[in-house]
Design an enzyme around this catalytic site. Structure first.
Site, PDB file in Angstrom:
ATOM      1  N   THR A  99       0.679  -1.418   0.186  1.00 28.09           N
ATOM      2  CA  THR A  99       0.235   0.339   0.198  1.00 28.09           C
ATOM      3  C   THR A  99       1.014   1.165  -0.086  1.00 28.09           C
ATOM      4  OG1 THR A  99      -1.478  -0.829   1.021  1.00 28.09           O
ATOM      5  CG2 THR A  99      -1.633   1.260   1.254  1.00 28.09           C
ATOM      6  N   PHE A 167      -2.806 -17.003  -6.961  1.00 34.87           N
ATOM      7  CA  PHE A 167      -3.623 -17.537  -5.309  1.00 34.87           C
ATOM      8  C   PHE A 167      -3.672 -18.643  -4.071  1.00 34.87           C
ATOM      9  CE2 PHE A 167      -6.124 -16.648  -9.359  1.00 34.87           C
ATOM     10  CZ  PHE A 167      -7.015 -15.854  -8.461  1.00 34.87           C
ATOM     11  N   GLU A 170      -0.226 -18.979   2.362  1.00 38.49           N
ATOM     12  CA  GLU A 170       1.140 -18.564   3.377  1.00 38.49           C
ATOM     13  C   GLU A 170       0.468 -20.512   4.091  1.00 38.49           C
ATOM     14  OE1 GLU A 170       3.829 -15.086   4.615  1.00 38.49           O
ATOM     15  OE2 GLU A 170       2.828 -14.847   2.683  1.00 38.49           O
ATOM     16  N   LYS A 225      -8.574 -11.274  -9.232  1.00 39.42           N
ATOM     17  CA  LYS A 225      -7.604 -10.966  -8.091  1.00 39.42           C
ATOM     18  C   LYS A 225      -7.915 -10.894  -6.792  1.00 39.42           C
ATOM     19  CE  LYS A 225      -4.147 -12.631  -5.105  1.00 39.42           C
ATOM     20  NZ  LYS A 225      -4.291 -13.756  -4.801  1.00 39.42           N
ATOM     21  N   GLY A 278      -4.752 -11.038   9.405  1.00 40.28           N
ATOM     22  CA  GLY A 278      -3.610 -10.840   9.121  1.00 40.28           C
ATOM     23  C   GLY A 278      -2.826 -10.764   7.664  1.00 40.28           C
ATOM     24  N   CYS A 281      -1.477  -9.040   2.479  1.00 44.94           N
ATOM     25  CA  CYS A 281      -2.513  -8.732   0.972  1.00 44.94           C
ATOM     26  C   CYS A 281      -3.676  -8.872   1.321  1.00 44.94           C
ATOM     27  CB  CYS A 281      -2.422 -10.081   0.117  1.00 44.94           C
ATOM     28  SG  CYS A 281      -0.907 -10.297   0.176  1.00 44.94           S
ATOM     29  N   LYS A 284      -4.500  -4.614   1.886  1.00 42.88           N
ATOM     30  CA  LYS A 284      -3.899  -4.665   0.968  1.00 42.88           C
ATOM     31  C   LYS A 284      -5.022  -3.844  -0.216  1.00 42.88           C
ATOM     32  CE  LYS A 284      -0.328  -6.663  -1.406  1.00 42.88           C
ATOM     33  NZ  LYS A 284      -0.446  -6.988  -3.094  1.00 42.88           N
TER      34      LYS A 284
HETATM   35  P1  NAD Z   1       8.403  -9.881  -1.244  1.00 47.72           P
HETATM   36  O1  NAD Z   1       7.706  -8.928  -0.518  1.00 47.72           O
HETATM   37  O2  NAD Z   1       8.051 -11.748  -0.484  1.00 47.72           O
HETATM   38  O3  NAD Z   1       9.064 -10.920  -2.277  1.00 47.72           O
HETATM   39  C1  NAD Z   1       9.072  -9.517  -3.201  1.00 47.72           C
HETATM   40  C2  NAD Z   1      10.457  -9.615  -4.155  1.00 47.72           C
HETATM   41  O4  NAD Z   1      10.584  -8.946  -4.823  1.00 47.72           O
HETATM   42  C3  NAD Z   1      11.323  -8.766  -2.870  1.00 47.72           C
HETATM   43  O5  NAD Z   1      12.392  -9.516  -2.358  1.00 47.72           O
HETATM   44  C4  NAD Z   1      12.230  -8.097  -2.966  1.00 47.72           C
HETATM   45  O6  NAD Z   1      13.446  -7.654  -3.058  1.00 47.72           O
HETATM   46  C5  NAD Z   1      12.409  -8.180  -4.839  1.00 47.72           C
HETATM   47  N1  NAD Z   1      11.781  -6.822  -6.058  1.00 47.72           N
HETATM   48  C6  NAD Z   1      11.500  -5.067  -5.388  1.00 47.72           C
HETATM   49  N2  NAD Z   1      11.793  -5.161  -6.252  1.00 47.72           N
HETATM   50  C7  NAD Z   1      12.415  -5.335  -7.486  1.00 47.72           C
HETATM   51  C8  NAD Z   1      12.928  -5.753  -8.612  1.00 47.72           C
HETATM   52  N3  NAD Z   1      12.744  -3.994  -9.356  1.00 47.72           N
HETATM   53  N4  NAD Z   1      14.016  -6.178  -9.489  1.00 47.72           N
HETATM   54  C9  NAD Z   1      14.744  -7.141  -8.713  1.00 47.72           C
HETATM   55  N5  NAD Z   1      13.842  -7.732  -7.704  1.00 47.72           N
HETATM   56  C10 NAD Z   1      12.700  -6.795  -6.624  1.00 47.72           C
HETATM   57  O7  NAD Z   1       6.424 -10.855  -1.696  1.00 47.72           O
HETATM   58  P2  NAD Z   1       5.616 -11.350  -1.853  1.00 47.72           P
HETATM   59  O8  NAD Z   1       4.688 -11.568  -0.745  1.00 47.72           O
HETATM   60  O9  NAD Z   1       6.180 -12.627  -3.049  1.00 47.72           O
HETATM   61  O10 NAD Z   1       4.510 -10.498  -2.934  1.00 47.72           O
HETATM   62  C11 NAD Z   1       4.515 -10.859  -4.334  1.00 47.72           C
HETATM   63  C12 NAD Z   1       2.971 -10.056  -4.678  1.00 47.72           C
HETATM   64  O11 NAD Z   1       2.517 -11.377  -4.654  1.00 47.72           O
HETATM   65  C13 NAD Z   1       2.505  -8.803  -4.265  1.00 47.72           C
HETATM   66  O12 NAD Z   1       2.062  -8.344  -5.304  1.00 47.72           O
HETATM   67  C14 NAD Z   1       1.137  -9.708  -3.139  1.00 47.72           C
HETATM   68  O13 NAD Z   1       0.761  -8.907  -3.797  1.00 47.72           O
HETATM   69  C15 NAD Z   1       1.291 -11.093  -4.486  1.00 47.72           C
HETATM   70  N6  NAD Z   1       0.827 -12.657  -3.608  1.00 47.72           N
HETATM   71  C16 NAD Z   1       1.412 -12.559  -2.607  1.00 47.72           C
HETATM   72  C17 NAD Z   1       0.818 -13.827  -1.933  1.00 47.72           C
HETATM   73  C18 NAD Z   1       1.438 -14.350  -0.626  1.00 47.72           C
HETATM   74  O14 NAD Z   1       0.914 -15.459  -0.233  1.00 47.72           O
HETATM   75  N7  NAD Z   1       2.916 -13.397  -0.038  1.00 47.72           N
HETATM   76  C19 NAD Z   1      -0.563 -15.229  -2.526  1.00 47.72           C
HETATM   77  C20 NAD Z   1      -0.579 -14.104  -3.616  1.00 47.72           C
HETATM   78  C21 NAD Z   1       0.380 -12.974  -4.755  1.00 47.72           C
HETATM   79  C1  UGA Z   2      -4.416 -15.314   1.646  1.00 43.70           C
HETATM   80  C2  UGA Z   2      -5.484 -15.974   0.210  1.00 43.70           C
HETATM   81  O1  UGA Z   2      -6.055 -17.196   0.775  1.00 43.70           O
HETATM   82  C3  UGA Z   2      -4.771 -16.684  -1.086  1.00 43.70           C
HETATM   83  O2  UGA Z   2      -5.276 -17.071  -1.882  1.00 43.70           O
HETATM   84  C4  UGA Z   2      -3.764 -15.523  -1.798  1.00 43.70           C
HETATM   85  O3  UGA Z   2      -3.428 -15.755  -2.577  1.00 43.70           O
HETATM   86  C5  UGA Z   2      -3.440 -14.374  -0.996  1.00 43.70           C
HETATM   87  O4  UGA Z   2      -3.852 -14.608   0.394  1.00 43.70           O
HETATM   88  C6  UGA Z   2      -2.579 -13.758  -1.397  1.00 43.70           C
HETATM   89  O5  UGA Z   2      -3.131 -12.979  -2.268  1.00 43.70           O
HETATM   90  O6  UGA Z   2      -1.395 -13.297  -0.200  1.00 43.70           O
HETATM   91  P1  UGA Z   2      -2.897 -15.922   3.095  1.00 43.70           P
HETATM   92  O7  UGA Z   2      -2.922 -14.571   3.253  1.00 43.70           O
HETATM   93  O8  UGA Z   2      -1.621 -16.173   2.794  1.00 43.70           O
HETATM   94  O9  UGA Z   2      -3.958 -16.033   1.715  1.00 43.70           O
HETATM   95  O10 UGA Z   2      -3.785 -16.849   4.130  1.00 43.70           O
HETATM   96  P2  UGA Z   2      -5.266 -17.166   4.558  1.00 43.70           P
HETATM   97  O11 UGA Z   2      -5.028 -18.659   4.748  1.00 43.70           O
HETATM   98  O12 UGA Z   2      -6.755 -16.464   3.509  1.00 43.70           O
HETATM   99  O13 UGA Z   2      -5.470 -16.547   6.313  1.00 43.70           O
HETATM  100  C7  UGA Z   2      -5.525 -15.186   5.959  1.00 43.70           C
HETATM  101  C8  UGA Z   2      -5.950 -14.561   7.603  1.00 43.70           C
HETATM  102  O14 UGA Z   2      -6.793 -14.792   8.153  1.00 43.70           O
HETATM  103  C9  UGA Z   2      -5.210 -14.785   8.805  1.00 43.70           C
HETATM  104  O15 UGA Z   2      -4.489 -14.041   9.542  1.00 43.70           O
HETATM  105  C10 UGA Z   2      -5.553 -15.871   9.229  1.00 43.70           C
HETATM  106  O16 UGA Z   2      -5.653 -16.911  10.457  1.00 43.70           O
HETATM  107  C11 UGA Z   2      -7.121 -15.057   8.653  1.00 43.70           C
HETATM  108  N1  UGA Z   2      -8.641 -16.721   8.791  1.00 43.70           N
HETATM  109  C12 UGA Z   2      -8.632 -17.423   7.530  1.00 43.70           C
HETATM  110  C13 UGA Z   2      -9.566 -16.478  10.016  1.00 43.70           C
HETATM  111  O17 UGA Z   2      -9.206 -15.288  10.898  1.00 43.70           O
HETATM  112  N2  UGA Z   2     -10.047 -17.198   9.835  1.00 43.70           N
HETATM  113  C14 UGA Z   2     -10.702 -18.441   8.909  1.00 43.70           C
HETATM  114  O18 UGA Z   2     -11.454 -18.711   8.751  1.00 43.70           O
HETATM  115  C15 UGA Z   2      -9.406 -17.871   7.557  1.00 43.70           C
END
Ligand code: NAD
Ligand code: UGA
Length: 464
Positions: A99, A167, A170, A225, A278, A281, A284
């Site tokens: 964000t 999708f 974690e 998404k 928490g 994602c 944000k």
């Molecule tokens: P992250 O912060 O763990 O990883 C992003 C990486 O990109 C960092 O290591 C950073 O150093 C690198 N980076 C930034 N700018 C760069 C550049 N110019 N060149 C090379 N590397 C660069 O983030 P994340 O959790 O992997 O999330 C990435 C994207 O995926 C976000 O848009 C997020 O919304 C989306 N997403 C995340 C999850 C999740 O579970 N974390 C799930 C689905 C989608």
């Molecule tokens: C979530 C989505 O589930 C993924 O599909 C998506 O790709 C991802 O966000 C993303 O875009 O980053 P994530 O945040 O890793 O995945 O984990 P979730 O299992 O969704 O849990 C999110 C939060 O909700 C956690 O804090 C969890 O404890 C809480 N939660 C989940 C509840 O409080 N109650 C529930 O019933 C389920």
């Protein structure tokens, strides 16, 4: 001769961004498509070094094995971004899109600076045509900006931009990647767009049943998404809102959610009341959606989705107020143990974890805090670095609870269910309290041992 020479390389893939998404996603592609050569690059050399070591930068069940199977064979981690762009034909972009914290849209809109920097790097270092894939979560119409940047030079190099949101959740990332509910690929509906889309479909079809590979127009893909995350978070806020009512009405939110979730039209998942959602994602992405709606003049739609975030804030504050009320309206000088700091179980990730808010609020109330977590202590220390000296970090949950007035269970780690509760009770200050922010403990048993037990959305069990 190394392993790589044994294989015919069919496709060369680069992923820019070696984070929670880039690392695991590319490891899965490499493992499932031995004919692809996959390189993951990042600006952060420490992260790349960790991906190349035995101590991966993120904790995720099954990830060590997955990475070990492919690394050095057809999976490589590197800091050579320029070379990566030159040498690969397919480029995923998986950089962070947090964000915005400044200027117009601060606190709401997505900060696209990392994204745009990557687009410019791709343009600068490409000497052949590429397929560029949005893996990061982005506002709708970002692909248009990407296309405009990439195709601003008239030098015969083509860039086809696709949207392929991720999708995975974690804690279950490896399973989610291996058996996804769906893969979504959005493209322009031109000949070149459709051809690029088919290239990506073919990669996923190596292990994902074709019926689960959805294709769509590029804007639908980008928007789906944001909407998926908004719907998931909305379910949590809905049940959390009802948990507040249950506490007043002597109803039990677990019973309510079971009764509601057995309606096959509603379904049982994501109906666990908690201290609030928490993770990096949900918040944000909803704020991003809200910002988009406001930009399009859709204030009623924006207000509706913003309320999902408001209920989440309310639920976290409510947890603190319940603690205060139960503990005689003062926490000053009382020692409180936090069981769990990660935003959910099976991850060390603490980004946007409700535990951060709760720890800070407890410090404001002048409580002493002991933080315990099996995987997230290092991140917790970094999150609370400004409160150094006021917090103790103890990995063992029994030792952490010793001498405390209360335990606040914040993450649903499996280990917390089967601890030696009589021993824990003996070691604590009396009266001893448990605030179960995840409803995972055996509340009746804890009560019988002597604890005053405060679940979420259920009547408390107290000895007063
Ligand atoms: P992250 O912060 O763990 O990883 C992003 C990486 O990109 C960092 O290591 C950073 O150093 C690198 N980076 C930034 N700018 C760069 C550049 N110019 N060149 C090379 N590397 C660069 O983030 P994340 O959790 O992997 O999330 C990435 C994207 O995926 C976000 O848009 C997020 O919304 C989306 N997403 C995340 C999850 C999740 O579970 N974390 C799930 C689905 C989608
Ligand atoms: C979530 C989505 O589930 C993924 O599909 C998506 O790709 C991802 O966000 C993303 O875009 O980053 P994530 O945040 O890793 O995945 O984990 P979730 O299992 O969704 O849990 C999110 C939060 O909700 C956690 O804090 C969890 O404890 C809480 N939660 C989940 C509840 O409080 N109650 C529930 O019933 C389920």
């Amino acid at each position: 001769m190394n392993d790589e020479d044994d294989m015919t390389i069919e496709k060369t893939i680069l992923c820019i961004g070696a984070g929670y998404v880039g690392g695991p996603t590319m490891a899965m592609i490499a493992a499932q498509c031995p004919g692809c050569r996959v390189t993951v690059v990042d600006i952060n050399p420490a992260r790349i070094a960790a991906w190349n070591s035995d101590n991966l930068p993120i904790y995720e069940p099954g990830l060590d094995e997955l990475v070990r199977a492919a690394r050095g064979r057809n999976l490589f981690f590197s800091t050579e971004i320029e070379r990566g762009i030159r040498e690969n034909e397919i480029i995923f972009v998986s950089v962070n899109t947090p964000t915005k914290t400044f200027g117009l849209g601060a606190g709401m809109a997505a900060d696209l600076q990392y994204w745009e920097k990557t687009a410019r790097q791709i343009l600068e270092f490409s000497d052949s045509s590429k397929i560029v894939i949005e893996k990061s979560t982005l506002p709708v119409k970002t692909a248009l900006a990407m296309e405009r940047i990439l195709n601003c030079r008239d030098n015969g190099i083509r860039f086809d931009v696709l949207s392929n949101p991720e999708f995975l959740a974690e804690g279950t990332a490896v399973r989610d990647l291996e058996h996804p509910d769906r893969i979504l690929i959005g493209s322009r509906e031109t000949d070149n767009g459709l051809k690029a889309r088919q290239t990506l479909v073919d990669i996923y079809a190596s292990w994902v049943p074709t019926g689960k590979i959805l294709t769509s127009n590029i804007w639908s893909s980008e928007l789906s998404k944001l909407v998926s995350n908004a719907f998931l978070a909305q379910r949590i806020s809905s049940i959390n809102a009802i948990s507040a009512l249950c506490e007043k009405a002597d109803a039990d939110v677990v019973e309510v959610s079971r009764a509601v979730g057995m309606d096959s039209r509603i379904g049982p998942k994501f109906l666990n009341a908690s201290i609030g959602f928490g993770g990096s994602c949900f918040r944000k992405d909803i704020l991003n959606l809200v910002y988009l709606c406001r930009n399009y003049g859709l204030d009623a739609v924006a207000d509706y989705w913003e309320s999902v975030v408001q209920i989440n804030d309310y639920q976290q504050e409510r947890f603190i107020r319940n603690m205060l009320g139960a503990m005689f309206n003062t926490l000053t000088g009382k020692r409180i143990c936090l069981w769990g700091f990660a935003f959910k179980a099976n991850t060390g990730d603490t980004r946007e974890s409700p535990a951060i808010f709760i720890a800070r609020r407890l410090l404001e109330e002048q409580a002493e805090i002991v933080v315990s977590d099996p995987k997230a202590l290092e991140n917790a220390r970094a999150d609370l670095v400004d409160a150094k000296g006021q917090i103790r970090y103890v990995e063992d949950p029994l030792l952490a609870a010793e001498g405390c007035h209360a335990i606040a269970l914040l993450t649903e780690w499996e280990i917390y269910r089967s601890l030696d509760f009589p021993k824990i009770f003996e070691s604590m200050a009396k009266p001893a309290f448990i605030f179960d922010g995840r409803n995972i403990l055996d509340h009746r048993r804890c009560f019988e041992i002597g604890f005053n037990v405060y679940p979420v959305g259920k009547p408390p069990l107290t000895h007063f």
